[in-house]
Design an enzyme around this catalytic site. Sequence first.
Site, PDB file in Angstrom:
ATOM      1  N   LYS A  51       0.959  -1.042   0.056  1.00 30.41           N
ATOM      2  CA  LYS A  51       0.104   0.019  -0.134  1.00 30.41           C
ATOM      3  C   LYS A  51       0.836   1.385   0.012  1.00 30.41           C
ATOM      4  CE  LYS A  51      -3.532  -2.601   2.347  1.00 30.41           C
ATOM      5  NZ  LYS A  51      -4.171  -3.007   3.781  1.00 30.41           N
ATOM      6  N   GLN A  95      -4.600  -1.598   9.694  1.00 27.97           N
ATOM      7  CA  GLN A  95      -4.448  -3.104   9.302  1.00 27.97           C
ATOM      8  C   GLN A  95      -5.275  -3.771  10.188  1.00 27.97           C
ATOM      9  OE1 GLN A  95      -3.471  -3.713   6.237  1.00 27.97           O
ATOM     10  NE2 GLN A  95      -4.255  -5.834   6.326  1.00 27.97           N
ATOM     11  N   ASP A 118     -11.260   2.661   4.479  1.00 28.89           N
ATOM     12  CA  ASP A 118     -11.454   1.221   4.308  1.00 28.89           C
ATOM     13  C   ASP A 118     -13.075   1.133   4.230  1.00 28.89           C
ATOM     14  OD1 ASP A 118      -9.534  -0.667   4.321  1.00 28.89           O
ATOM     15  OD2 ASP A 118      -8.969  -0.138   6.542  1.00 28.89           O
TER      16      ASP A 118
HETATM   17  N1  GUN Z   1      -7.148  -6.638   6.327  1.00 27.81           N
HETATM   18  C1  GUN Z   1      -7.649  -7.467   5.329  1.00 27.81           C
HETATM   19  N2  GUN Z   1      -7.918  -6.796   4.546  1.00 27.81           N
HETATM   20  C2  GUN Z   1      -8.120  -5.454   4.926  1.00 27.81           C
HETATM   21  C3  GUN Z   1      -8.523  -4.313   4.411  1.00 27.81           C
HETATM   22  O1  GUN Z   1      -9.044  -4.080   3.221  1.00 27.81           O
HETATM   23  N3  GUN Z   1      -8.442  -3.261   5.154  1.00 27.81           N
HETATM   24  C4  GUN Z   1      -7.591  -3.474   6.268  1.00 27.81           C
HETATM   25  N4  GUN Z   1      -7.574  -2.303   7.327  1.00 27.81           N
HETATM   26  N5  GUN Z   1      -7.093  -4.526   6.871  1.00 27.81           N
HETATM   27  C5  GUN Z   1      -7.395  -5.734   6.188  1.00 27.81           C
END
Ligand code: GUN
Length: 292
Positions: A51, A95, A118
């Site tokens: 990311k 995350q 998110d």
């Molecule tokens: N863990 C797995 N997928 C995601 C996501 O799209 N966002 C976040 N913050 N954590 C994740």
Amino acid sequence: MKLIDGKAIAQKIQLETLASVELLKSQGHVPGLAVVLIGEDPASRAYVRSKDRMCQELGMHSEKFELPATTSQADLLALVARLNANPAIHGILVQSPPPPHIDERAIVEAIDPRKDVDGFHPVNVAKVALGDPDAFVPCTPLGCQRLLLEAGVETAGAHAVVLGRSMIVGKPMALLLMQKGPGGDATVTVAHSRTRDLPGVCRSADILIAAIGRPEFVTADFVREGAVVIDVGINRVADPGSPKGSKLVGDVAFAEVAPKCRAITPVPGGVGPMTIAMLMHNTVLACQRLTR
Ligand code: GUN
């Protein structure tokens, strides 16, 4: 059988995002994303780094916080408060999953909903359910819907079965597919580990979204001839034959399922790249909304 090339579609979306970033920059704004990781989980670390890297490739501002697994709830809340107040940051992502001593819901609820790229904050969950165009839609289901649109898969009137009911994928995916309009208007069934006759329910799908988080769970007997299959799973499994000793597989047993499909996404190179592309898209949206 058509292979839906998520990597190529994601690259096309990144080009659109790049154009939006350049327009924002010409207006004096640089979209900024903060990514927070607590703990050492190797898969989460890899996601967070990709990311961060993607932000840099698109000329966006990014701040990465890799915090020890012992980080306290209070310290995390303080960090979120600082990021909420930081005008250089338009998107905040913590995350998931955090270590067990962290109350994830409280952290998500502390994020300013206008920076919740998110789409996990209750305000955005509600907006998605309401069909409010101002919602931030969770990146993975948004990416799956975009894959269907780009691959020319008709969702209107189709029976879509969403296998999995998580807040990150299954639930929002079902909401998107049942909304009115392009990429929606489907008849949606949400199936999960407790569903009676799971293979039979999945076999009734024109479009099957596999998001159950179990390696190669969806076998040929789950899939009708001519179905479209979107594989959301990213599972690392042992592979003694490979140099790394492991490999990535989806929630779908690709080799036996693919020959039955009209179209299917591979793992890797399907949904994964789309999720990051939609995160960048959401961050640009956040910047546009916060600066207009
Ligand atoms: N863990 C797995 N997928 C995601 C996501 O799209 N966002 C976040 N913050 N954590 C994740």
